[in-house]
Scaffold this active site. Structure first.
Site, short mmCIF file in Angstrom:
data_model
loop_
_atom_site.label_atom_id
_atom_site.label_comp_id
_atom_site.label_asym_id
_atom_site.label_seq_id
_atom_site.Cartn_x
_atom_site.Cartn_y
_atom_site.Cartn_z
CG ASP A 133 17.91 25.00 -31.46
OD1 ASP A 133 18.10 25.29 -30.47
OD2 ASP A 133 18.38 25.47 -32.52
CB CYS A 175 -0.92 0.08 1.16
SG CYS A 175 -0.20 0.11 2.60
CG ASP A 179 14.58 30.74 -31.37
OD1 ASP A 179 14.79 31.80 -31.40
OD2 ASP A 179 15.05 29.74 -32.17
CG ASP A 207 16.96 28.73 -28.65
OD1 ASP A 207 17.42 29.80 -28.89
OD2 ASP A 207 16.41 27.93 -29.57
CB CYS A 212 4.64 -0.32 1.75
SG CYS A 212 3.55 -1.47 2.44
#
Length: 719
Positions: free
Chosen positions: A607, A13, A412, A611, A16
């Site tokens: 890209d 569960c 861009d 950038d 845990c």
């Protein structure tokens, strides 16, 4: 710092997962630890000088759970399949005893030796089918905590042993059928949960299943079929129509059309000829070709995608912390509420011991921290999987979560709004100058440049059969242009400046810029000699992308180093009104920061290489990939198709996933907020409503299943 993935066994569960996570996070040298209950994995970042994988495994084992380093996918599949088989067997085994016990206990009150038979039916269920609940409760107790196993073990044991006392004449009523049916219902819930959880990883399994098992290689001049594991870099590999491409490589002969939809989500086949890259697991549709293997095994694009998605599925969203905090105290609080309920009904309200006991059992078994623990990771697993299948790679749960907060997207220009393949449209020679000589100069200087616009000039010059001259002292001036000495003269190609002050020249520049073209000036010994205009055509999908973002209530911005007039002309074509123009590459991050300072959550789309600062500054960095050469290390999201429209799709996916998480959290919490008081009997005196432990157990079993199933409905959404 090093990252490692651990496969965790024995989690029952959410409690845990919280326990293991706490243990790993406190271990020396561990920077971060994320335990995913739904996936059965832990992603740990640690300092190698202070700890190692084996020590981390020992930490998990000390908490009473199993752990192995790394992910053996075949073994993991077998373990999950075995878990489902074992649960299915236990459900069948339990039902074989519990169903007759239910009939006998509820309806056949005068049956001979009824209590003894119920004892014989309930005992195998309690101690064989319920064995793991006792083991889990004992493990939790050793770690001075409690889990769902604790609730089930305590609740059913109370019913069972009280019934034993009744059988021995020490109590009035028996509840053997209650204990047996409760365990059976919980096992049914766990079985359904295991099956549903398995489906959350469908995307990973589908991706992994795409890779072919063999390859036809050319060795010693002959074609031979070998296992894909035996392929080495440099092998020549033959691919025939209809076959899958075994590994990544470069075409060396032949041509074909290749279906790369498994990588990019793009259904249209891509033409491949000599020199083109091909991706492993994509499908050759038509011709036969030969390619050279360049990437194999874990270096392949497919393997990188699988790794990326797995890491994202194992990561933790911020909203998960709320669930973890609740899960950490949930079970002890429920046990306390159960004891308080017993005390109130027995000691204060004067009900019978058996009545108070059944109230206590109902409170214990209706409470379920699992639904809360599954709420976030299941939705994240499904969401990232859907993204991967559609060519949208989301690197972390945190990125997925941030998507729904985005209010501004900065694109861009080059390669994002535009196609990134500029063409030289005008070479305007100023009056009285030698045009051919100037083309030679432009060709020579731009041949050494790495700027995207340089290729357009070189392509134009080569078509004109220009002469490549000798250049010395080449220098790139970031954001402005390039210069070099050619023979006895200094040549510059770059942005127009105040030296271009002739009125006619200025008019020509303005005219070209208004057409959306980027204008450069060619100067010889600092004197303007020619104007060079280059146009980068806008992507058709850019217009649709901006329109979709507007519908989502998101502002679009375009950022570029172009002149203001040129930039606005291109932005207008895309439907963008907000423009940052004449921006140097190293200044892009500052403009992103300006928007953030206005209180906007910003996504930057670029890209993924030049950038990088802006991608890092943005709240979400979206890198345009290319399917065969993905910038895996840049940005929070990678768009494999390099399609701007995928920006809006990624945001839509993020919003849908967060909505599912919120729905799951709401239902998990409201279920317990409403269910526990009803189980405690708050409606008994006013409306006569009393929740039997069997109904409470059934409701608990279905709560987790409903949460996982709700997450799975994400698979139906259309991006």
């Amino acid at each position: 710092m090093k990252k490692t993935e651990l496969s965790i066994g024995g989690m029952h569960c959410a409690s845990c997962a919280v326990l293991i996570n706490r243990g790993l996070a406190k271990a020396p040298g561990v920077k971060t630890a994320n335990v995913n209950y739904a996936a059965g994995k832990a992603l740990v970042e640690f300092d190698e000088s202070q700890t190692n994988e084996q020590k981390l495994v020992e930490v998990v084992k000390s908490k009473g759970y199993g752990a192995t380093v790394g992910v053996d996918r075949e073994r993991e599949r077998e373990v999950r399949a075995k878990e489902i088989r074992d649960l299915k067997f236990l459900v069948g085994f339990s039902a074989l005893f519990a169903f007759p016990a239910l009939i006998l206990g509820m309806f056949l009150m005068e049956f001979p030796y009824r209590t003894l038979i119920l004892f014989l039916l309930a005992t195998p269920v309690q101690f064989i089918s319920g064995k793991n609940f006792y083991l889990g409760a004992w493990s939790a107790l050793r770690n001075k905590t409690a889990s769902m196993d604790t609730l089930i073990a305590v609740g059913t044991s109370a019913a069972y042993f009280y019934s034993v006392a009744a059988m021995l004449g020490l109590a009035k009523e028996q509840y053997f059928e209650t204990a047996a049916v409760l365990i059976t219902l919980v096992l049914v819930g766990k079985y359904l949960e295991a099956v549903a959880k398995g489906r959350t990883s469908d995307a990973i399994r589908k991706l992994m299943g795409l890779a072919p098992k063999t390859a036809i290689v050319i060795r010693n001049g002959k074609e031979q079929e070998i296992p894909i594991s035996a392929v080495v870099v440099g092998d020549g590999i033959v691919v025939k129509p209809g076959e899958k491409i075994p590994v990544d490589g470069i075409v060396i002969s032949g041509n074909s059309a290749v279906d790369e939809s498994m990588i990019t989500g793009e259904s249209i086949p891509v033409e491949k000829t000599k020199g083109d890259k091909v991706v492993g697991a994509s499908i050759n549709k038509h011709g036969t070709f030969t390619f050279k293997a360049t990437k194999i095994g874990s270096d392949m694009v497919l393997a990188q995608i699988v790794k990326l998605v797995e890491e994202a599925q194992g990561s933790r969203a911020n909203i998960q912390r709320i669930a973890d905090q609740i899960s950490a105290v949930f079970v002890p609080v429920v046990v306390l509420l159960a004891l308080v309920s017993f005390g109130v009904w027995y000691f204060v309200l004067g009900q019978t011991f058996s009545f108070a006991l059944m109230i206590t059992v109902a409170v214990l078994v209706i409470a379920c921290p699992c639904a809360l623990g599954l709420a976030t990771p299941t939705a994240v697993m499904v969401g990232t999987g859907i993204g991967a299948q559609n060519g949208i790679l989301i690197k972390s749960a945190e990125s997925l979560e941030m998507m729904h907060k985005i209010k501004a997207v900065v694109f861009d220009k080059t390669g994002t709004i535009t196609q990134g393949q500029p063409k030289l449209t005008d070479f305007f020679v100023l009056e009285g100058k030698n045009g051919d000589k100037l083309v030679d100069y432009a060709y020579t200087i731009e041949k050494n440049s790495e700027h995207p616009l340089a290729d357009a000039i070189v392509e134009y010059a080569q078509a004109r059969k220009a002469t490549l001259l000798r250049a010395n002292g080449f220098r790139a001036i970031p954001g402005f242009g390039v210069e070099a000495k050619i023979g006895a003269v200094n040549v510059y190609v770059g942005k127009p400046d105040e030296s271009v002050n002739d009125s006619e020249t200025a008019k020509e520049i303005a005219k070209l810029q208004e057409e959306g073209k980027t204008v450069m000036v060619l100067k010889v010994n600092k004197k303007p000699m020619a104007l060079i205009a280059v146009a980068d055509l806008i992507r058709e999908s850019s217009i649709a992308a901006v329109s979709e973002l507007k519908k989502q209530g998101i502002e679009s911005w375009m950022i570029t180093g172009d002149h203001e007039i040129t930039a606005r002309a291109i932005a207008k074509q895309a439907g963008i009104t907000n423009v940052f123009a004449e921006v140097l590459p190293d200044q892009k991050a500052n403009y992103v920061k300006q928007l953030q300072e206005k209180g906007l959550k910003v996504a930057f789309v670029g890209d993924g290489i030049n950038d990088a600062p802006a991608l890092a500054q943005a709240d979400i960095g979206i890198a345009m990939g290319s399917g065969t050469d993905v910038a895996m290390e840049t940005g929070s999201v990678v768009l494999m198709k390099s399609d701007p429209l995928d920006v809006s799709r990624a945001i839509r996916l993020g919003r849908a996933t967060i909505n599912k998480i919120k729905q799951n959290m709401f239902w998990a919490l409201i279920y317990n907020i409403i269910g526990i008081p009803i189980a405690a009997g708050v409606l008994y005196y006013s409306n006569g409503i009393l929740l039997s432990p069997i109904i409470a157990g059934g409701a608990m079993a279905l709560s987790s299943v409903s949460v996982v199933t709700n997450a799975l409905t994400l698979r139906w959404m259309k991006l």
